[in-house]
Design an enzyme around this catalytic site. Structure first.
Site, PDB file in Angstrom:
ATOM      1  N   HIS A   1       5.712   3.529  -1.640  1.00 15.12           N
ATOM      2  CA  HIS A   1       5.867   2.584  -2.748  1.00 15.12           C
ATOM      3  C   HIS A   1       7.308   2.640  -3.244  1.00 15.12           C
ATOM      4  O   HIS A   1       7.949   3.711  -3.233  1.00 15.12           O
ATOM      5  CB  HIS A   1       4.887   2.891  -3.883  1.00 15.12           C
ATOM      6  CG  HIS A   1       4.870   1.842  -4.950  1.00 15.12           C
ATOM      7  ND1 HIS A   1       5.823   1.780  -5.938  1.00 15.12           N
ATOM      8  CD2 HIS A   1       4.040   0.795  -5.155  1.00 15.12           C
ATOM      9  CE1 HIS A   1       5.576   0.734  -6.712  1.00 15.12           C
ATOM     10  NE2 HIS A   1       4.514   0.125  -6.259  1.00 15.12           N
TER      11      HIS A   1
ATOM     12  N   GLU B   1       7.233  -5.989  -1.354  1.00 14.66           N
ATOM     13  CA  GLU B   1       7.449  -6.086  -2.799  1.00 14.66           C
ATOM     14  C   GLU B   1       8.937  -5.963  -3.088  1.00 14.66           C
ATOM     15  O   GLU B   1       9.483  -4.856  -3.082  1.00 14.66           O
ATOM     16  CB  GLU B   1       6.781  -4.919  -3.522  1.00 14.66           C
ATOM     17  CG  GLU B   1       5.307  -4.798  -3.377  1.00 14.66           C
ATOM     18  CD  GLU B   1       4.759  -3.758  -4.340  1.00 14.66           C
ATOM     19  OE1 GLU B   1       5.239  -2.606  -4.374  1.00 14.66           O
ATOM     20  OE2 GLU B   1       3.847  -4.120  -5.101  1.00 14.66           O
TER      21      GLU B   1
HETATM   22  O1  LIG Z   1       2.236  -1.585  -7.001  1.00 12.27           O
HETATM   23  C1  LIG Z   1       2.445  -2.633  -7.630  1.00 12.27           C
HETATM   24  C2  LIG Z   1       3.798  -3.214  -7.622  1.00 12.27           C
HETATM   25  O2  LIG Z   1       4.761  -2.238  -7.929  1.00 12.27           O
HETATM   26  C3  LIG Z   1       3.915  -4.444  -8.492  1.00 12.27           C
HETATM   27  O3  LIG Z   1       3.936  -4.085  -9.839  1.00 12.27           O
HETATM   28  P1  LIG Z   1       3.803  -5.291 -10.907  1.00 12.27           P
HETATM   29  O4  LIG Z   1       2.511  -6.029 -10.591  1.00 12.27           O
HETATM   30  O5  LIG Z   1       3.755  -4.594 -12.247  1.00 12.27           O
HETATM   31  O6  LIG Z   1       5.022  -6.181 -10.742  1.00 12.27           O
END
Ligand SMILES: O=C[C@H](O)COP(=O)(O)O
Length: 225
Positions: free
Chosen positions: A96, A144
Site C-alpha cells: 500500500h 492508486e
Molecule cells: O486504501 C485505500 C486508499 O488509500 C484510498 O484511500 P481514500 O479512499 O481515503 O482516498
C-alpha cells in the site's frame, strides 16, 4: 484458490478512530449487511488488532493491511503471515502507498499467501508499477495515484487514463488478474466510472469510514453497479 467474486468493494479501515476497536466491528457488520442486501462482494481491511474479533463475529471477507516479509522467529512488532491466517484473514493488501515494500518482498508475500489460499491485492501508483506487479501474478492489482489518496477527488474521474492503461497492461501480462482502482472514490458515479474503465472493483477508505452515514454511503457506492 477459489476466485473472489467481482465486482468487489474493499474498504481499508486504515487507522481512523472511526474504524478502530468497537467501531471497526460495527463498520464490518455494516458492510456485511450492505453486501447481503446488494449482492455485491465486499471485504474489509481492519487494523491487525481488530482482525480476530471481526472474524469471530462476522462472515465478511477480511484482508490484512500489511504482512511483513519475515519468517517465524525473533522479530518484534511485526505482522507474521501464519499468525494472521490463524486470526482469520482471507486476503491481504501488499505494498500500500502508505507502507511500500521492495519488489522481492512483494513477491515473497504473494507466494506465501498463495500457499495458504490467501488472495493478494498488490497496490501500485501508476501504469508502470502495475505492469511490474502483474509479473508477480497476484489475484488483484489496485492502482492508486498517491496524490489523490484521501483527497476526495476520485481517480476514476480525475485520471481515467491511469485506470484504463493499468487494465490494458495488466491484462496483457495475465488476463486472470483483476484490476481495482482507488484514491478519492466515494460515490456510485465513481464506482460506475471505474467499472466502465475495466476495473473489477474499488479499494477505498475515507469516503466511507468518515461518512456521516457509512451505510447510506455504501448503498450509494454500489447503486449503479
Ligand atoms: O486504501 C485505500 C486508499 O488509500 C484510498 O484511500 P481514500 O479512499 O481515503 O482516498
Amino acid at each position: 484458490m477459489s476466485k473472489v467474486k467481482t465486482p468487489i468493494v474493499i474498504l481499508n479501515f486504515k487507522t481512523y478512530l472511526e474504524s478502530s476497536g468497537e467501531k471497526a466491528l460495527e463498520l464490518a457488520k455494516t458492510l456485511e449487511s450492505v453486501s447481503y442486501e446488494s449482492g455485491i462482494t465486499m471485504a474489509v481491511a481492519p487494523q491487525t488488532a481488530d482482525i480476530f474479533r471481526i472474524n469471530d463475529e462476522t462472515n465478511i471477507p477480511i484482508l490484512a493491511q500489511h504482512i511483513d516479509p519475515i519468517s517465524p522467529g525473533g522479530h518484534t512488532g511485526s505482522n507474521l503471515l501464519e499468525c494472521l491466517v490463524e486470526a482469520g484473514i482471507n486476503g491481504t493488501l501488499i505494498n500500500h502507498s502508505e507502507i511500500q515494500m521492495k519488489l522481492a518482498d512483494i513477491d515473497k508475500i504473494i507466494k506465501g499467501s498463495k500457499s495458504r489460499d490467501i488472495f493478494s491485492v498488490v497496490c501500485t501508483n501508476n501504469i508502470e508499477s502495475s505492469r511490474a506487479a502483474a509479473t508477480l501474478n497476484p489475484e488483484f492489482v489496485a492502482v492508486e495515484p498517491p496524490e489523490l489518496i484521501g483527497s476526495g477527488v476520485p481517480v476514476s474521474q480525475a485520471e481515467p487514463e491511469v485506470v484504463e492503461g493499468t487494465v490494458n497492461e495488466v491484462k496483457r501480462i495475465n488476463k486472470n488478474i483483476d484490476v481495482l482502482c482507488g484514491a478519492g472514490i466515494s460515490t456510485g458515479d465513481d464506482m460506475e466510472a471505474a467499472i466502465e474503465l475495466g476495473a473489477s472493483g474499488v479499494l477505498l477508505a475515507s469516503g466511507i469510514v468518515l461518512a456521516k452515514d457509512p451505510k447510506e454511503a455504501l448503498l450509494d457506492l454500489v447503486s449503479k453497479v
